[in-house]
Write a protein that holds these residues in place. Structure first.
Motif, PDB file in Angstrom:
ATOM      1  N   GLU A 586     -65.075  26.424  -1.334  1.00  0.00           N
ATOM      2  CA  GLU A 586     -65.070  25.894  -2.696  1.00  0.00           C
ATOM      3  C   GLU A 586     -65.772  26.829  -3.674  1.00  0.00           C
ATOM      4  OE1 GLU A 586     -66.505  23.848  -6.208  1.00  0.00           O
ATOM      5  OE2 GLU A 586     -67.770  24.543  -4.534  1.00  0.00           O
ATOM      6  N   GLY A 589     -63.477  29.681  -4.506  1.00  0.00           N
ATOM      7  CA  GLY A 589     -62.352  29.228  -5.318  1.00  0.00           C
ATOM      8  C   GLY A 589     -62.736  29.036  -6.775  1.00  0.00           C
ATOM      9  N   ARG A 590     -63.919  28.483  -7.012  1.00  0.00           N
ATOM     10  CA  ARG A 590     -64.355  28.259  -8.394  1.00  0.00           C
ATOM     11  C   ARG A 590     -64.573  29.586  -9.116  1.00  0.00           C
ATOM     12  NH1 ARG A 590     -65.671  23.909 -10.815  1.00  0.00           N
ATOM     13  NH2 ARG A 590     -67.276  24.958 -12.070  1.00  0.00           N
ATOM     14  N   GLU A 593     -61.131  31.132 -10.018  1.00  0.00           N
ATOM     15  CA  GLU A 593     -60.283  30.457 -11.007  1.00  0.00           C
ATOM     16  C   GLU A 593     -60.998  30.153 -12.320  1.00  0.00           C
ATOM     17  OE1 GLU A 593     -58.924  27.055  -8.753  1.00  0.00           O
ATOM     18  OE2 GLU A 593     -57.070  28.119  -8.250  1.00  0.00           O
ATOM     19  N   ARG A 606     -57.530  37.562 -12.699  1.00  0.00           N
ATOM     20  CA  ARG A 606     -57.778  37.131 -11.319  1.00  0.00           C
ATOM     21  C   ARG A 606     -57.469  38.228 -10.309  1.00  0.00           C
ATOM     22  NH1 ARG A 606     -55.635  30.825 -11.146  1.00  0.00           N
ATOM     23  NH2 ARG A 606     -56.840  30.132 -12.973  1.00  0.00           N
ATOM     24  N   VAL A 688     -55.658  28.015  -3.604  1.00  0.00           N
ATOM     25  CA  VAL A 688     -56.232  29.116  -4.385  1.00  0.00           C
ATOM     26  C   VAL A 688     -55.564  30.409  -3.920  1.00  0.00           C
ATOM     27  CG1 VAL A 688     -58.334  30.384  -4.918  1.00  0.00           C
ATOM     28  CG2 VAL A 688     -58.415  27.902  -4.623  1.00  0.00           C
ATOM     29  N   GLN A 689     -55.140  31.243  -4.868  1.00  0.00           N
ATOM     30  CA  GLN A 689     -54.331  32.416  -4.524  1.00  0.00           C
ATOM     31  C   GLN A 689     -55.195  33.563  -3.977  1.00  0.00           C
ATOM     32  OE1 GLN A 689     -52.081  33.095  -8.167  1.00  0.00           O
ATOM     33  NE2 GLN A 689     -50.290  32.151  -7.215  1.00  0.00           N
TER      34      GLN A 689
END
Length: 1018
Positions: A586, A589-590, A593, A606, A688-689
């Motif tokens: 997590e 991911g934050r 993004e 990104r 998430v990419q």
């Protein structure tokens, strides 16, 4: 057919295999035999002789002494001396004499030892003094309330009872030796056997009591009394070598006795008969008989031959024992024991006080046989030293308790065999490195330990080649033995760590242990700070912009900054992951993004972020690495290092120097998880990419301290990252994946797309972007426009600018809008070869002569001033991959029926290609190599450098070594590179000279290039 093992060929005696043998079964104690307090194996004559091997020395002893006692032998000597180096069988021989003097009643195998006719039939008075059991101060209880303090007191009581003792009571109490007549009075009319054992130990007990002089006087009187009495004999033992030197714990006393007895014999004119109950070469037979009920020696030859072949094959890697012609024969005598087992126990262990060769070996080997049969090892074609299991309490106590080597208990528990809850080093090595193989770590440790136990320092330990000889078996591999030795030596806390020391243990911990204690004193907070600083330092670099230990999205900027992609380094305290990661954490991911102070803004760039995360299995090892470094730095301080031995001081400096590299390797092996932008996201569509890649341990260990290099290499292997030397994505892919598919974009906007879209490559250099644009122009995918400059396929390649004033069009859009093709140029005059379809021009290259100017010819820039063209020159051109272009111009020249070409000129489009080709060009023989370089670069701080070079390729190589790192680090680069080969006698086209030239030039270079070949037509 597989090689037979010891379990197939040997059958241990039942008491040995079951482990029922008690220590007293091997404790041959003469005094206890006489008092019937010894075990049944010694007091019962039939059992004793069944278990005893009839050595030549023992048979000779029995024949001579019994012949004297019975009066039927040929021996005229009354005095017999038993000599063995390390107590090998002398007490056992004395016990055999006592049983023989008693008539050997019930013994069924008398003939194995002597002629039954020589066994005494009359009662024999037997008196034996055993110095091991003497008590000079308090007196030894003999019975009838008699306590004897001296050898003559004990002998008097044994020969004639209490009455006999009363004869010598005053001599015993006053410690004054009696005379010969008094002793003779004790004999009576019966045959007499007097046995003296362990006199050296007795002398040690009476040290300071005048014992030496009185014992010498007593021995003189005793010898006189014995020699003058028919059917009387005396047998005494001495533990000295043939040169008179003592070798056990009572060496001084035994040497004194040897000298005194020699003098007494000289005075009396009667020499003692020297006997050896068990020669060294018979020890193995004694042991085999006592331990094994049967041994199949005929099949054992298969095993011995297998070892012989191993020794021959590896003779250069093994100690000299493997090369001795006698070793194979020795093995036949010692089987199932490897020769090194008995050699080590007799040559080293037996020198320790309290170890008597035969009985000591029997105790150790009986317990070893029991453990081997209880837990059969897979490699037991023979029993080696490494099968002596120090993890077995009963085996270990033989060394630590009986041989008084308890000081080595910490070494055993720490390095060799620890309890289940705390395995020793050797056991850890086996689990880590030799799982599924033989326990090489344990085998090496056990072998070194047994070789360590010796009285003399020079005997302690062994060499690496002897270790190989001792451990090698048909089931073992030398390379693993060496590997285990190296690993064990590197990590052992108790091995002697002096540079020239053999492989041997110390009772006290070595430098490894000192360092370990210092590591425990390192402040955890200081270690944490130092580790964080070192991690940041390792992952700093020129390729990526490091963002160390961010707390959230707000710590990770979302701008272009200096143009480098950002490497986000997550703290191991914040996040650890494993190789089986299923979804993006997590916190990562934050950051990927989101952006902004509150973490709620959407991140734009990104494809400009990479994440490096710690491996959960390597964090502890990384922390240990930095703790060890801090401990070594502490020990290196002047006030601390002087506390160490000189050789340890040098080792501390060496280890401290290595610890920097080792800590860097540990950090890179820990931080080996990379999360990078990708459409093929971990977790599938909608996740998430970010994709996950793991640097393997070997790659992570390369170039310690260069963490960014490993990250870049890993992502290059994933085809995600591109640097200046890499090929770009295909122009059509870039067109279709970006807004360029609408028809046009500025170069700056197109470049920024590579920072936004995870499906695109991550560019470490703008050069690779420029390379993509050039390729797009060459392949008719793009049209390039800057101001009035328009470039398309077939045009000279312009410098590619990345700014708002420069536009890239797709070919379709350019055609639709009338941008391309431009108005056709005036047709050029055709050469005489136009009809052939060849690209030929009559414009020759300017003469080179002695000029330092370089003019690679048409299309390569203007000719030098005042250079005249070469008459009747034909020029052939081609463009494309270097090898292909070279082949084309050579084929054109051949088609034109030419015999040779005089010059080959190459123009390169990329600086990376030029820098690769210059040193190769410099190695081409038979031609003058000229290079022209013109260009410049802009540094990351916007400083500009412009240059021009024309000269020999050798000088160009030097210039190239300077320029290459500058270009790699630059923000903007521009280079025009031309290389000219001027062949002294021309490059022949008939043979293979041209092919060899092309092959050598392109073997390590696959550049795109424009090539001209010039031939002078005479």
């Amino acid at each position: 057919m597989s090689l037979p093992n010891v379990f197939e060929l040997c059958k241990p005696r039942e008491d040995v295999a079951s482990g029922a043998v008690v220590d007293s079964d091997y404790a041959a104690n003469l005094a206890n035999v006489l008092t019937r307090r010894a075990s049944h194996d010694y007091t019962d004559a039939p059992t004793f002789f069944t278990n005893t091997y009839p050595t030549e020395g023992l048979k000779e002893l029995l024949v001579n002494v019994c012949g004297r006692l019975s009066g039927r032998g040929e021996s005229v000597s009354a005095v017999f001396r038993l000599d063995t180096s390390f107590g090998g069988g002398k007490t056992h021989g004395l016990i055999a004499l006592v049983h023989a003097a008693a008539g050997m009643r019930g013994v069924s195998n008398i003939a194995e030892f002597l002629d039954p006719a020589l066994v005494p039939t009359r009662p024999v008075r037997v008196a034996a003094f055993d110095g091991e059991n003497a008590d000079p101060a308090n007196g030894r209880p003999m019975g009838d309330d008699v306590r004897a303090h001296t050898p003559w007191g004990e002998i008097a009581y044994q020969l004639a009872g209490k009455a006999g003792y009363e004869i010598v009571r005053k001599s015993d109490e006053q410690r004054i030796a009696p005379g010969a007549d008094t002793i003779r009075e004790l004999f009576g009319s019966d045959p007499v056997l007097v046995v003296l054992d362990e006199l050296g130990e007795y002398l040690r007990r009476v040290q300071g009591m005048g014992g030496r002089d009185q014992l010498t006087a007593f021995l003189k009187a005793l010898l006189t009394a014995i020699e003058s009495t028919p059917q009387a004999a005396i047998v005494y033992t001495l533990a000295v070598r043939s040169d008179g030197k003592g070798v056990d714990a009572f060496a001084d006393e035994n040497e004194f006795l040897a000298s005194a007895m020699s003098e007494l014999e000289s005075v009396s004119g009667r020499k003692a008969t020297n006997l050896n109950p068990t020669r060294d070469d018979e020890t193995a037979k004694v042991i085999r008989r006592r331990l094994f009920a049967s041994i199949d020696d005929s099949r054992a030859s298969e095993v011995i031959n297998a070892y012989r072949e191993l020794w021959v094959t590896h003779r250069d890697s093994l100690s000299e024992e493997a090369r001795h012609s006698t070793t194979v024969a020795e093995f036949a005598q010692t089987y199932p024991f490897h020769p090194d087992v008995l050699d080590t126990l007799t040559g080293k262990t037996a020198t320790l006080g309290g170890f008597q060769r035969v009985r000591g070996m029997l105790r150790i080997l009986a317990k070893t046989v029991a453990t081997v049969w209880a837990n059969p090892p897979t490699d037991a074609s023979a029993i080696h030293l490494h099968h002596i299991d120090l993890g077995s309490d009963v085996v270990r106590r033989e060394f630590t308790t009986r041989l008084q080597q308890a000081a080595f208990v910490p070494a055993i528990l720490n390095d060799i065999a620890g309890p289940p809850e705390k395995p020793a080093l050797a056991q850890e090595l086996d689990a880590r490195h030799f799982k599924g193989l033989l326990p090489y770590g344990t085998y090496v440790a056990r072998t070194i330990f047994v070789h360590t136990l010796a009285f003399n320092n020079d005997l302690k330990g062994l060499s690496a080649d002897h270790l190989r000889y001792s451990v090698l078996s048909p089931a073992a591999d030398l390379s693993f033995i060496d590997d285990a030795k190296t690993k064990f030596r590197a990590e052992s806390a108790y091995l002697d760590d002096r540079p020239t020391a053999p492989l041997r243990f110390n009772a006290e911990a070595n430098l490894t242990q000192v360092i370990g204690r210092e590591e425990k004193n390192i402040d955890p907070g200081e270690a944490r700070i130092q580790l964080a600083d070192r991690i940041k330092s390792i992952f700093s670099g020129q390729s990526l912009d490091l963002v160390p230990f961010p707390g959230g999205p707000w710590d990770v900027p979302d701008d272009v900054s200096d143009g480098r992609p950002r490497l986000v380094l997550l703290s191991h305290d914040a996040l650890e992951i494993g190789a089986d990661l299923r979804e993006i954490p997590e916190i990562v991911g934050r950051m990927f993004e989101r952006k902004g102070a509150d973490g709620n803004g959407l991140r734009s760039l990104r494809n400009n972020l990479l994440f490096v995360v710690a491996d959960e299995t390597k964090v502890s090892e990384m922390k240990r690495g930095i703790t060890r470094r801090l401990a070594l730095q502490e020990l290196k301080r002047p006030e601390r290092v002087k506390e160490l031995a000189e050789h340890q001081q040098a080792k501390v400096f060496e280890l401290e120097k290595k610890s920097e590299t080792e800590a860097a390797i540990a950090i890179q092996q820990c931080y080996r998880h990379i999360l990078y932008p990708s459409r093929n996201a971990l977790g599938g569509a909608g996740a998430v990419q970010l994709a996950h890649s793991v640097i393997d341990i070997q790659n992570a260990s390369e170039r310690p301290g260069s963490g960014q290099l490993q990250v870049v290499r890993q992502l290059q292997s994933q085809n995600k990252v591109r640097d200046a030397s890499d090929s770009p994505d295909s122009p059509s892919y870039i067109r279709d994946r970006t807004p360029l598919k609408k028809g046009q974009m500025t170069t700056r906007d197109l470049r920024d797309e590579f920072r936004r879209d995870p499906s695109l490559s991550m560019l470490l250099s703008d050069d690779v972007f420029r390379k993509a644009i050039r390729r797009g122009i060459e392949e008719s995918v793009y049209i390039y426009k800057r101001g009035d400059l328009l470039a398309g396929p077939g045009d000279p390649m312009p410098s590619i600018n990345i700014d708002e004033e420069t536009t890239i069009f797709t070919m379709d859009f350019a055609k639709t809008k009338g941008i391309w093709p431009r108005a056709a140029p005036t047709p050029a005059a055709q050469s005489a070869f136009a009809d052939s379809g060849l690209s030929v021009t009559s414009d020759p290259l300017p003469p080179i002569g002695g000029s330092s100017d370089v003019s690679p010819g048409p299309g390569f820039g203007e000719s030098p001033p005042n250079s005249a063209p070469v008459a009747n020159a034909k020029v052939f051109t081609a463009e494309g991959v270097l090898k292909e272009a070279l082949k084309k111009v050579i084929e054109q020249a051949k088609t034109a029926k030419l015999q040779k070409v005089d010059r080959v000129a190459i123009r390169l489009f990329e600086y990376g290609d030029a820098f690769k080709l210059i040193p190769i060009a410099n190695s081409i023989a038979g031609t003058r190599r000229l290079v022209a370089l013109e260009g410049g670069y802009t540094t990351s701080q916007d400083s500009e450098m412009m240059f021009e070079f024309k000269g020999e390729a050798q000088d160009a190589s030097t210039i190239k070594d300077y320029l290459e790192p500058q270009f790699r680090a630059a923000k903007v680069t521009d280079l025009k590179a031309n290389i000219l080969f001027d062949f002294e006698s021309g490059l022949g086209l008939d043979g293979d000279a041209a092919d060899k030239f092309i092959e050598k030039l392109t073997r390590f270079a696959s550049a795109a290039a424009y090539v001209e070949a010039t031939a002078e037509v005479k």
